[in-house]
Design a protein around this motif. Structure first.
Motif, PDB file in Angstrom:
ATOM      1  N   GLY A  73       0.822  -1.211   0.000  1.00  0.00           N
ATOM      2  CA  GLY A  73       0.000   0.000   0.000  1.00  0.00           C
ATOM      3  C   GLY A  73       0.854   1.258   0.000  1.00  0.00           C
ATOM      4  O   GLY A  73       0.531   2.242  -0.661  1.00  0.00           O
ATOM      5  N   VAL A  74       1.958   1.219   0.737  1.00  0.00           N
ATOM      6  CA  VAL A  74       2.868   2.361   0.775  1.00  0.00           C
ATOM      7  C   VAL A  74       3.541   2.525  -0.583  1.00  0.00           C
ATOM      8  O   VAL A  74       3.656   3.633  -1.097  1.00  0.00           O
ATOM      9  CB  VAL A  74       3.919   2.186   1.897  1.00  0.00           C
ATOM     10  CG1 VAL A  74       4.992   3.262   1.807  1.00  0.00           C
ATOM     11  CG2 VAL A  74       3.251   2.220   3.253  1.00  0.00           C
ATOM     12  N   VAL A  75       3.979   1.427  -1.181  1.00  0.00           N
ATOM     13  CA  VAL A  75       4.619   1.486  -2.506  1.00  0.00           C
ATOM     14  C   VAL A  75       3.637   2.048  -3.526  1.00  0.00           C
ATOM     15  O   VAL A  75       3.988   2.883  -4.355  1.00  0.00           O
ATOM     16  CB  VAL A  75       5.137   0.094  -2.929  1.00  0.00           C
ATOM     17  CG1 VAL A  75       5.576   0.086  -4.380  1.00  0.00           C
ATOM     18  CG2 VAL A  75       6.287  -0.332  -2.035  1.00  0.00           C
ATOM     19  N   GLY A  76       2.383   1.605  -3.459  1.00  0.00           N
ATOM     20  CA  GLY A  76       1.364   2.124  -4.371  1.00  0.00           C
ATOM     21  C   GLY A  76       1.197   3.620  -4.220  1.00  0.00           C
ATOM     22  O   GLY A  76       1.040   4.340  -5.206  1.00  0.00           O
ATOM     23  N   LYS A  77       1.275   4.096  -2.994  1.00  0.00           N
ATOM     24  CA  LYS A  77       1.164   5.523  -2.748  1.00  0.00           C
ATOM     25  C   LYS A  77       2.367   6.272  -3.349  1.00  0.00           C
ATOM     26  O   LYS A  77       2.217   7.323  -3.923  1.00  0.00           O
ATOM     27  CB  LYS A  77       1.071   5.782  -1.247  1.00  0.00           C
ATOM     28  CG  LYS A  77       0.729   7.175  -0.888  1.00  0.00           C
ATOM     29  CD  LYS A  77       0.194   7.197   0.524  1.00  0.00           C
ATOM     30  CE  LYS A  77      -0.402   8.482   0.896  1.00  0.00           C
ATOM     31  NZ  LYS A  77      -1.538   8.908   0.138  1.00  0.00           N
ATOM     32  N   LEU A  78       3.556   5.684  -3.233  1.00  0.00           N
ATOM     33  CA  LEU A  78       4.748   6.300  -3.810  1.00  0.00           C
ATOM     34  C   LEU A  78       4.668   6.371  -5.325  1.00  0.00           C
ATOM     35  O   LEU A  78       5.123   7.333  -5.931  1.00  0.00           O
ATOM     36  CB  LEU A  78       6.002   5.518  -3.401  1.00  0.00           C
ATOM     37  CG  LEU A  78       6.432   5.638  -1.940  1.00  0.00           C
ATOM     38  CD1 LEU A  78       7.570   4.679  -1.660  1.00  0.00           C
ATOM     39  CD2 LEU A  78       6.837   7.053  -1.608  1.00  0.00           C
ATOM     40  N   GLU A  79       4.083   5.344  -5.930  1.00  0.00           N
ATOM     41  CA  GLU A  79       3.954   5.327  -7.391  1.00  0.00           C
ATOM     42  C   GLU A  79       3.033   6.413  -7.895  1.00  0.00           C
ATOM     43  O   GLU A  79       3.136   6.825  -9.047  1.00  0.00           O
ATOM     44  CB  GLU A  79       3.480   3.951  -7.848  1.00  0.00           C
ATOM     45  CG  GLU A  79       4.537   2.872  -7.669  1.00  0.00           C
ATOM     46  CD  GLU A  79       4.026   1.475  -7.952  1.00  0.00           C
ATOM     47  OE1 GLU A  79       2.799   1.281  -8.110  1.00  0.00           O
ATOM     48  OE2 GLU A  79       4.855   0.561  -8.017  1.00  0.00           O
ATOM     49  N   GLN A  80       2.127   6.871  -7.038  1.00  0.00           N
ATOM     50  CA  GLN A  80       1.200   7.932  -7.424  1.00  0.00           C
ATOM     51  C   GLN A  80       1.864   9.297  -7.446  1.00  0.00           C
ATOM     52  O   GLN A  80       1.354  10.227  -8.028  1.00  0.00           O
ATOM     53  CB  GLN A  80       0.002   7.969  -6.480  1.00  0.00           C
ATOM     54  CG  GLN A  80      -0.860   6.738  -6.545  1.00  0.00           C
ATOM     55  CD  GLN A  80      -1.942   6.745  -5.484  1.00  0.00           C
ATOM     56  OE1 GLN A  80      -2.058   7.670  -4.693  1.00  0.00           O
ATOM     57  NE2 GLN A  80      -2.730   5.682  -5.460  1.00  0.00           N
TER      58      GLN A  80
END
Length: 81
Positions: A73-80
């Motif tokens: 979830g954190v990685v997904g947020k970084l990708e945004q």
């Protein structure tokens, strides 16, 4: 990006705190399970102290939280960004 005040880090800490509260585990109980004083958990949850990866894995295990989905979830947020 490595700040304890980053949105991503705060998301991780909030998720761990929410899991602790949901399971009815006190800061004292979690700290005892880790062989640490209660202030250790309080400082992590308040943002005074940063968790290293080993501590994160240990806390997650004690709380019954799967680390991978939480970090994904954190990685997904970084990708945004």
């Amino acid at each position: 990006m490595s700040s304890i005040y980053s949105e991503e880090y705060q998301l991780v800490i909030k998720s761990l705190r929410d899991a602790r509260v949901k399971r009815g585990i006190t800061q004292q109980q979690l700290a005892q399970a880790m062989g640490r004083p209660q202030s250790f958990i309080a400082k992590i949850e308040s943002g005074e102290r940063r968790l290293d990866v080993i501590e994160f894995a240990h806390v997650a295990q004690l709380l019954g939280v799967e680390p991978a989905p939480l970090l994904k979830g954190v990685v997904g947020k970084l990708e945004q960004l």
